[in-house]
Design a protein around this motif. Sequence first.
Motif, PDB file in Angstrom:
ATOM      1  N   ILE A  15      -9.828 -12.101   7.675  1.00  0.00           N
ATOM      2  CA  ILE A  15      -9.095 -10.370   7.880  1.00  0.00           C
ATOM      3  C   ILE A  15      -8.754 -10.141   8.725  1.00  0.00           C
ATOM      4  O   ILE A  15      -7.546  -9.493   9.436  1.00  0.00           O
ATOM      5  CB  ILE A  15     -10.183  -9.749   7.506  1.00  0.00           C
ATOM      6  N   LEU A  19      -5.307  -8.418  10.835  1.00  0.00           N
ATOM      7  CA  LEU A  19      -4.857  -7.563  11.005  1.00  0.00           C
ATOM      8  C   LEU A  19      -4.953  -7.128  12.583  1.00  0.00           C
ATOM      9  O   LEU A  19      -3.885  -6.090  13.485  1.00  0.00           O
ATOM     10  CB  LEU A  19      -7.132  -6.789  11.938  1.00  0.00           C
ATOM     11  N   ASN A  24       0.918  -5.557  10.851  1.00  0.00           N
ATOM     12  CA  ASN A  24      -0.745  -4.349   9.541  1.00  0.00           C
ATOM     13  C   ASN A  24      -1.475  -3.376  10.608  1.00  0.00           C
ATOM     14  O   ASN A  24      -2.380  -3.070  10.925  1.00  0.00           O
ATOM     15  CB  ASN A  24      -1.692  -5.474   9.355  1.00  0.00           C
ATOM     16  N   CYS A  27      -1.144   2.204   9.606  1.00  0.00           N
ATOM     17  CA  CYS A  27      -1.467   2.172   8.360  1.00  0.00           C
ATOM     18  C   CYS A  27      -0.658   2.286   7.120  1.00  0.00           C
ATOM     19  O   CYS A  27       0.094   2.890   7.013  1.00  0.00           O
ATOM     20  CB  CYS A  27      -2.552   4.244   8.125  1.00  0.00           C
ATOM     21  N   PRO A  39      -5.824   1.285  11.353  1.00  0.00           N
ATOM     22  CA  PRO A  39      -6.066   0.454  10.011  1.00  0.00           C
ATOM     23  C   PRO A  39      -7.887  -0.728  10.417  1.00  0.00           C
ATOM     24  O   PRO A  39      -7.939  -1.431  11.226  1.00  0.00           O
ATOM     25  CB  PRO A  39      -5.660  -0.731   9.387  1.00  0.00           C
ATOM     26  N   GLN A  40      -8.162  -0.068   9.813  1.00  0.00           N
ATOM     27  CA  GLN A  40     -10.376  -1.066   9.899  1.00  0.00           C
ATOM     28  C   GLN A  40     -10.689  -1.186   8.451  1.00  0.00           C
ATOM     29  O   GLN A  40     -11.403  -1.812   8.450  1.00  0.00           O
ATOM     30  CB  GLN A  40     -11.187   0.196  11.021  1.00  0.00           C
ATOM     31  N   TYR A  41      -9.551  -0.419   7.582  1.00  0.00           N
ATOM     32  CA  TYR A  41      -9.840  -0.097   5.893  1.00  0.00           C
ATOM     33  C   TYR A  41      -9.675  -1.815   4.939  1.00  0.00           C
ATOM     34  O   TYR A  41      -7.899  -1.613   5.423  1.00  0.00           O
ATOM     35  CB  TYR A  41     -10.676   0.659   5.281  1.00  0.00           C
ATOM     36  N   VAL A  42      -9.474  -1.984   4.326  1.00  0.00           N
ATOM     37  CA  VAL A  42      -8.953  -2.934   3.366  1.00  0.00           C
ATOM     38  C   VAL A  42      -8.841  -2.038   1.599  1.00  0.00           C
ATOM     39  O   VAL A  42     -10.633  -2.299   1.181  1.00  0.00           O
ATOM     40  CB  VAL A  42      -9.732  -4.709   3.371  1.00  0.00           C
ATOM     41  N   THR A  48      -4.157  -4.030   1.045  1.00  0.00           N
ATOM     42  CA  THR A  48      -3.436  -3.599   1.904  1.00  0.00           C
ATOM     43  C   THR A  48      -4.396  -2.684   3.094  1.00  0.00           C
ATOM     44  O   THR A  48      -5.837  -2.464   2.537  1.00  0.00           O
ATOM     45  CB  THR A  48      -2.740  -2.122   1.640  1.00  0.00           C
ATOM     46  N   PHE A  49      -4.242  -2.063   4.955  1.00  0.00           N
ATOM     47  CA  PHE A  49      -5.299  -2.311   5.235  1.00  0.00           C
ATOM     48  C   PHE A  49      -4.631  -0.512   5.091  1.00  0.00           C
ATOM     49  O   PHE A  49      -3.391   0.087   5.585  1.00  0.00           O
ATOM     50  CB  PHE A  49      -4.592  -2.912   6.800  1.00  0.00           C
ATOM     51  N   SER A  55      -9.272   6.460   4.192  1.00  0.00           N
ATOM     52  CA  SER A  55     -10.052   5.358   3.568  1.00  0.00           C
ATOM     53  C   SER A  55     -10.541   6.549   2.166  1.00  0.00           C
ATOM     54  O   SER A  55     -11.310   5.734   1.413  1.00  0.00           O
ATOM     55  CB  SER A  55     -11.015   5.385   4.725  1.00  0.00           C
TER      56      SER A  55
END
Length: 58
Positions: A15, A19, A24, A27, A39-42, A48-49, A55
Amino acid sequence: MGSKMKEDERTEKAIRSLLKLSENRRCINCNSLVCWPGPQYVCSTFWTFVCINCSGIQ
């Protein structure tokens, strides 16, 4: 239990490397670069990020 930890480490490494790709760094939802640190979340539904702001959107 050791193999689960190694699997988690491999997943996290994959991951983090994804990133780093330029596509990526934005967002997928709001397309923003200003959401620091990006982007820090999947999103596991679409793989996707998303940023921290997006989020929480339901």
